[in-house]
Design a protein around this motif. Structure first.
Motif, PDB file in Angstrom:
ATOM      1  N   SER A  77      -8.044   8.339   2.361  1.00  0.00           N
ATOM      2  CA  SER A  77      -7.702   7.191   1.436  1.00  0.00           C
ATOM      3  C   SER A  77      -6.410   6.582   1.540  1.00  0.00           C
ATOM      4  CB  SER A  77      -8.393   6.728  -0.151  1.00  0.00           C
ATOM      5  OG  SER A  77      -7.820   7.661  -0.633  1.00  0.00           O
ATOM      6  N   LYS A  79      -4.918   5.235  -1.858  1.00  0.00           N
ATOM      7  CA  LYS A  79      -4.703   5.693  -2.362  1.00  0.00           C
ATOM      8  C   LYS A  79      -4.126   7.453  -2.659  1.00  0.00           C
ATOM      9  CE  LYS A  79      -5.031   6.251  -7.862  1.00  0.00           C
ATOM     10  NZ  LYS A  79      -6.295   6.020  -8.521  1.00  0.00           N
ATOM     11  N   GLU A  80      -5.297   8.619  -1.600  1.00  0.00           N
ATOM     12  CA  GLU A  80      -4.649   9.546  -1.956  1.00  0.00           C
ATOM     13  C   GLU A  80      -3.505   9.768  -1.019  1.00  0.00           C
ATOM     14  OE1 GLU A  80      -7.973  11.639   0.155  1.00  0.00           O
ATOM     15  OE2 GLU A  80      -9.510  11.551  -1.647  1.00  0.00           O
ATOM     16  N   ALA A  82      -1.108   8.048  -0.645  1.00  0.00           N
ATOM     17  CA  ALA A  82       0.060   7.369  -1.989  1.00  0.00           C
ATOM     18  C   ALA A  82       0.280   8.632  -2.789  1.00  0.00           C
ATOM     19  CB  ALA A  82       0.046   6.026  -2.458  1.00  0.00           C
ATOM     20  N   TYR A 104       2.398   0.027  -4.123  1.00  0.00           N
ATOM     21  CA  TYR A 104       1.903   0.846  -2.829  1.00  0.00           C
ATOM     22  C   TYR A 104       0.962  -0.560  -1.874  1.00  0.00           C
ATOM     23  CZ  TYR A 104      -2.711   2.526  -4.237  1.00  0.00           C
ATOM     24  OH  TYR A 104      -4.310   2.867  -4.940  1.00  0.00           O
TER      25      TYR A 104
END
Length: 172
Positions: A77, A79-80, A82, A104
């Motif tokens: 992902s 988010k991961e 980031a 982000y």
């Protein structure tokens, strides 16, 4: 649409270049490469210019925030990725241990089909000039100087021939 007269138009608009150059009959194959753009709050200046490596690419913004870019994850992902970037910033940069991720997003980086910058006039009329490369931010000052000198003088011997738009013109 407002029409303006100009002696020369400089196209330095990244992924928008192919659409605009096709209108002039020239094909410049600039592809779109997704990337994650990150902004961190840091308590102090931790990078004097920029750092670009396998697992970290950072520089400071004018307001002091730390800007970073990561390749878009092929699996996993955003988010991961980031959060992994934040881990790298905190652990690799002295003074950034308490950095916090502000924001982000996903953006599109212009990348030429062959990986080389494109700098120069699209044809002999010298009415359209293309300037595109990745990473433009890291080389902006040098490229800006070369382009402005070429626009002023009509040519620059410092720009390698294999950077010229003419390399995409089919040989007849």
């Amino acid at each position: 649409m407002v029409k303006r007269d100009a002696d020369c138009v400089v196209l330095a608009c990244g992924t928008g270049i192919p659409l605009l150059t096709e209108r002039t009959g020239t094909s410049i194959p600039i592809l779109s490469s997704p990337a994650i753009l990150l902004r961190f709050a840091v308590p102090q200046c931790v990078v004097k210019t920029l750092i670009s490596g396998d697992d970290i690419e950072v520089r400071h913004a004018r307001n002091g925030d730390l800007l970073a870019a990561e390749d878009y994850p092929t699996s996993g992902s955003v988010k991961e990725t980031a959060l992994a970037a934040q881990f790298s910033v905190r652990n690799r940069l002295r003074g950034a241990e308490s950095s916090s991720l502000i924001h982000y997003s996903v953006g599109e980086r212009p990348v030429t089909q062959d990986g080389y910058p494109v700098l120069g006039f699209t044809d002999e009329s010298k009415r359209v000039y293309v300037a595109s490369m990745h990473p433009a931010v890291t080389c902006a000052a040098t490229i800006g100087r070369l382009v402005s000198e070429e626009l002023r003088d009509g040519q620059s011997d410092e720009i390698p021939p294999h950077y010229r738009p003419s390399r995409f013109t089919p040989i007849r």
